[in-house]
Every structure is written in structure tokens, then in C-alpha cells.
Scaffold this motif. Sequence first.
Motif, mmCIF file in Angstrom:
data_model
loop_
_atom_site.group_PDB
_atom_site.id
_atom_site.type_symbol
_atom_site.label_atom_id
_atom_site.label_comp_id
_atom_site.label_asym_id
_atom_site.label_seq_id
_atom_site.Cartn_x
_atom_site.Cartn_y
_atom_site.Cartn_z
ATOM 1 N N ALA A 97 0.824 -1.216 0.000
ATOM 2 C CA ALA A 97 0.000 0.000 0.000
ATOM 3 C C ALA A 97 0.857 1.266 0.000
ATOM 4 C CB ALA A 97 -0.925 0.000 1.214
ATOM 5 N N GLY A 98 2.058 1.182 0.568
ATOM 6 C CA GLY A 98 2.923 2.350 0.648
ATOM 7 C C GLY A 98 3.846 2.526 -0.544
ATOM 8 N N MET A 99 4.001 1.491 -1.360
ATOM 9 C CA MET A 99 4.918 1.559 -2.500
ATOM 10 C C MET A 99 4.352 2.449 -3.600
ATOM 11 S SD MET A 99 7.791 -0.338 -2.296
ATOM 12 C CE MET A 99 8.168 -0.801 -3.991
ATOM 13 N N ALA A 100 5.223 3.261 -4.187
ATOM 14 C CA ALA A 100 4.800 4.119 -5.299
ATOM 15 C C ALA A 100 4.679 3.342 -6.598
ATOM 16 C CB ALA A 100 5.792 5.266 -5.481
ATOM 17 N N PHE A 101 5.291 2.159 -6.646
ATOM 18 C CA PHE A 101 5.251 1.321 -7.847
ATOM 19 C C PHE A 101 5.375 -0.134 -7.401
ATOM 20 C CE2 PHE A 101 9.511 3.039 -7.118
ATOM 21 C CZ PHE A 101 10.229 1.869 -6.874
ATOM 22 N N GLU A 102 5.017 -1.048 -8.274
ATOM 23 C CA GLU A 102 5.120 -2.461 -7.946
ATOM 24 C C GLU A 102 6.566 -2.937 -8.065
ATOM 25 O OE1 GLU A 102 2.452 -4.893 -10.140
ATOM 26 O OE2 GLU A 102 0.652 -3.890 -9.377
ATOM 27 N N ALA A 103 6.960 -3.828 -7.158
ATOM 28 C CA ALA A 103 8.295 -4.418 -7.191
ATOM 29 C C ALA A 103 8.211 -5.814 -6.580
ATOM 30 C CB ALA A 103 9.281 -3.557 -6.414
ATOM 31 N N PRO A 104 9.067 -6.730 -6.985
ATOM 32 C CA PRO A 104 9.078 -8.060 -6.381
ATOM 33 C C PRO A 104 9.385 -7.981 -4.887
ATOM 34 C CG PRO A 104 10.412 -8.004 -8.384
ATOM 35 C CD PRO A 104 10.062 -6.590 -8.060
ATOM 36 N N LEU A 105 8.815 -8.908 -4.126
ATOM 37 C CA LEU A 105 9.018 -8.960 -2.681
ATOM 38 C C LEU A 105 9.730 -10.237 -2.287
ATOM 39 C CD1 LEU A 105 5.505 -7.825 -1.348
ATOM 40 C CD2 LEU A 105 7.436 -6.392 -1.988
ATOM 41 N N ARG A 106 10.624 -10.151 -1.331
ATOM 42 C CA ARG A 106 11.196 -11.312 -0.649
ATOM 43 C C ARG A 106 10.778 -11.192 0.812
ATOM 44 N NH1 ARG A 106 15.230 -14.238 -3.519
ATOM 45 N NH2 ARG A 106 14.687 -13.956 -5.730
ATOM 46 N N LEU A 107 9.966 -12.127 1.256
ATOM 47 C CA LEU A 107 9.336 -12.029 2.571
ATOM 48 C C LEU A 107 9.958 -13.019 3.548
ATOM 49 C CD1 LEU A 107 5.655 -11.833 1.279
ATOM 50 C CD2 LEU A 107 7.143 -9.926 1.921
ATOM 51 N N TRP A 108 10.038 -12.617 4.797
ATOM 52 C CA TRP A 108 10.598 -13.486 5.825
ATOM 53 C C TRP A 108 9.663 -13.553 7.034
ATOM 54 C CZ3 TRP A 108 12.157 -10.991 10.472
ATOM 55 C CH2 TRP A 108 12.294 -9.589 10.393
ATOM 56 N N GLU A 109 9.643 -14.723 7.652
ATOM 57 C CA GLU A 109 8.846 -14.932 8.867
ATOM 58 C C GLU A 109 9.649 -14.488 10.086
ATOM 59 O OE1 GLU A 109 5.866 -15.570 8.502
ATOM 60 O OE2 GLU A 109 5.529 -16.954 6.832
ATOM 61 N N GLU A 110 8.936 -14.288 11.189
ATOM 62 C CA GLU A 110 9.561 -13.749 12.385
ATOM 63 C C GLU A 110 10.734 -14.589 12.894
ATOM 64 O OE1 GLU A 110 9.046 -10.586 13.052
ATOM 65 O OE2 GLU A 110 7.759 -10.614 14.819
ATOM 66 N N HIS A 111 10.684 -15.916 12.688
ATOM 67 C CA HIS A 111 11.752 -16.766 13.215
ATOM 68 C C HIS A 111 12.914 -16.910 12.229
ATOM 69 C CE1 HIS A 111 9.549 -19.529 10.624
ATOM 70 N NE2 HIS A 111 10.614 -20.314 10.629
ATOM 71 N N GLU A 112 12.791 -16.317 11.040
ATOM 72 C CA GLU A 112 13.805 -16.498 10.011
ATOM 73 C C GLU A 112 14.835 -15.369 10.020
ATOM 74 O OE1 GLU A 112 11.356 -19.030 6.651
ATOM 75 O OE2 GLU A 112 11.207 -16.835 6.616
ATOM 76 N N ASN A 113 15.959 -15.622 9.339
ATOM 77 C CA ASN A 113 17.053 -14.660 9.273
ATOM 78 C C ASN A 113 16.895 -13.807 8.004
ATOM 79 O OD1 ASN A 113 19.432 -13.240 9.015
ATOM 80 N ND2 ASN A 113 20.780 -14.996 9.331
ATOM 81 N N PRO A 114 16.508 -12.538 8.130
ATOM 82 C CA PRO A 114 16.295 -11.723 6.934
ATOM 83 C C PRO A 114 17.581 -11.428 6.179
ATOM 84 C CG PRO A 114 16.178 -10.348 8.887
ATOM 85 C CD PRO A 114 16.260 -11.765 9.369
ATOM 86 N N TYR A 115 18.711 -11.460 6.895
ATOM 87 C CA TYR A 115 19.984 -11.169 6.239
ATOM 88 C C TYR A 115 20.400 -12.323 5.337
ATOM 89 C CZ TYR A 115 19.522 -8.042 10.151
ATOM 90 O OH TYR A 115 19.015 -7.150 11.055
ATOM 91 N N ALA A 116 20.059 -13.546 5.735
ATOM 92 C CA ALA A 116 20.311 -14.694 4.867
ATOM 93 C C ALA A 116 19.457 -14.602 3.604
ATOM 94 C CB ALA A 116 20.017 -15.992 5.615
ATOM 95 N N LEU A 117 18.246 -14.076 3.771
ATOM 96 C CA LEU A 117 17.362 -13.874 2.613
ATOM 97 C C LEU A 117 17.975 -12.853 1.658
ATOM 98 C CD1 LEU A 117 14.516 -14.647 1.492
ATOM 99 C CD2 LEU A 117 13.634 -12.652 2.702
#
Length: 399
Positions: A97-117
Motif C-alpha cells: 500500500a505504501g509503494m509508489a510502484f510495484e516491485a518483487p518482494l522477498r518475505l521473511w517470517e519472524e523466526h527467520e534470518n532476513p539477512y540470509a534472505l
Amino acid sequence: MSGIGGSTAERELSELKPWANPAPAITVEERRARIAKAQRLMGDLGVDALIVGAGASLRYFTGVAWGATERLVAMLLPREGGPVMVCPRFEEGSLKAGMAFEAPLRLWEEHENPYALAAALLAEWGAKSLAIDPALAFFMFDGLRASAPGVEMRSGAPVVDGCRMIKSAAELALMSQAKAMTLEVHRRAARILRAGITTGEVRRFIDQAHRALGADNGSSFCAVQFGEASAYPHGLPGEQSLKDGDLVLIDTGCQVQGYNSDITRTYVFGTPTQEMVRVWAVEKKAQAAAFAAVKPGVPCEEIDAVARRVLAAEGFSPDYDLPGLPHRTGHGIGLSIHEAPYLVRGDRTPLAPGMCFSNEPMIVIPGTFGVRLEDHFHVTEDGAAWFTEPQVSLEKPFG
């Protein structure tokens, strides 16, 4: 004195309405052009990818107006191709909703390491180097470094600041609106002054007035200083009550679509002393000299030096000692209230059209009072242009 006192907060607020001609929003096309410029600068820097975390720079590129938290929300940008957003999965809807344009997303769950993603995405791109948003928290940098040990980590300041320090016509219009709104609030704040009014009452009025004019969230900051408290650049803790003969220093600003204003006015409630008149005149002279020295190609530090030469000629310290100017002459401004480059010794960035700065060579007299006049200008092809006209005089601060 003209424009000081004689009214009430209720009367002044009743006359305020949302800004009549709001500046247009930043377009999607402009945001895409910003990303393209960032990629050109990445090429100049010789890096394969850039990461920009939540905060002013993420808003600059994508429109997402989120502050930084402990969770990684970021844009990863390859040197070629489009950006990819990294975000907690539970924030997916809000991010879109906040993005000015569409872009691909890489999503992470709370228990996961976002830096590894993020590291996995860099590996997919074959990225060997990563430019780091200068505002990214160290623990996030550390997480990226641990998860992508084969990737060279570089400062992304030449890319991020290289984009943000040059403002477009649309950005100048948004800042012009914010600054005009704050100057109107300053005018009205002066009118509500009376003997015994507290700094807290004035701050609350200023916040309400900014809201009434349509600022994003009222005042983005507000410093109200009476008497001796004005001798401290950022004031003293606690409340002060206004007395006859007190010098009044008010420094405040707001945001319009994230773009900042930041204006200071200094005047006297009652009759000024001869020393107040003298110091105010020197401050005015230093501010004017700094403005007149602005030309494309001039190093930022020279503007600071010009202001200090004026002060030294009038008997003040040529350095940071007091009485004199204890801080830099000015700062860049845009989506951050203080941003690169800076009008300070050591910053040799050449001035260029589109750069925006405060001009505030404050004079501090320890234990007595301080005078700060702060207005902002943008660099033009042949000099500088004020966003707001500087204070007219000590006796008639608003003309």
C-alpha cells in the motif's frame, strides 16, 4: 513592537485553514528516474548492488514512509534491473500500500534470518560487492556481513547522498510549501506572546497551528527559548515564563509529504538592550554574507568561513569559541531535516544547483542570550535563492 503580542491562541487558530495550493506529490516517473540515477552512480562506484533500509532514503526511492525498527525492511537494487523489497511477511499488505510502484518482494517470517534472505538474493545476482545505506543500523550491516561473507561491503553514501543532495523542481516546491507554512506559524506565534506565557504553551500552539495548515504531523520539532535559555543552541530543560525584556528564540518546522522546513526567528518581548540590538545586527550581517557567497562550484566549507570572517571582524571568535558561533553555519535539508552536504569546515563538496541548505550562523553570548536567524536557500545556476525572506529587523520581525 509590530507583530508581537496583542492576540490569543484561540483567535489565531480560528483563522487558519489547510494550505490553499498544495504542492503536487512526487510522481512515479520521478522515483524511477531516482533509481536509474542511483544505478549510474553505482556504476561509477564500481559496486554490484545497493541496500537501502527503512527511513528517509527508502521513502525517497520507493515512497514507503516507514521509520527504521529492529526488523529489516529494505530495498535491494542491482546495478542492472529493478529493485526487490525485503520485508516481514506480516507487513506485506502495508508495504504494498505504501509503494509508489510495484516491485518483487522477498518475505521473511519472524523466526527467520532476513539477512540470509538478502544474501541469497545477492548470490542470485552474482553480486560481489554491496553498497550500504549510510543510515542503516550497524546490527543490520553486521547481519549482512555475517550472512554474505564473500560480498565486499562498501559505503553507499556516494550513491544515496549523490541522489538526494540535488533536489528536483518537485522537491523544491514541497519544501517551499513547508517553509511558507512554518513562517506563517512563526508570525502567529509572535502575536500570542504575553507576560507570563510559558514555553510549553507556545510549543503547543505551534504544533496546533502546523496541524491546522495541513502539515503531515503537526510540528516535526519545536524549540521555544526565553531569556538566558536562548544562549544554549538547543535550549534548557524545563519550562520558562516570558518576562518583559526577554529575548525570544523560536526554532520550529514541519513536513509536507515528508519534506522539511526549519526556520528560526529571534526578537525581543519589550524593549531590547543596546547589546541585543548590536548582536542581532551582526547576526543579520553574517547570514547575509553567507548567502551572498553562494555560487556553483564554491566548496561548502567556504560559506561557513565567510560567516566566521564577519563575526571575527565584529569582535567574536573566528573559531568555535564563545562568544561567537559554536556550530556549523548550515546543513543540507530535504526528506531529513539534517542531511548531506553541510556548510562546515572540512566539507569540500562543491555547491551545485539544486542543493538546499539552512543558513544559521548563530551568535552565543554565554550566560546572557543567543541570537539565531535561520532561513533556507537553494543553489541556483548563478547564486542562491531564499525559500523564505529573512527576518526584516529586530523590532519588526515579520515586517
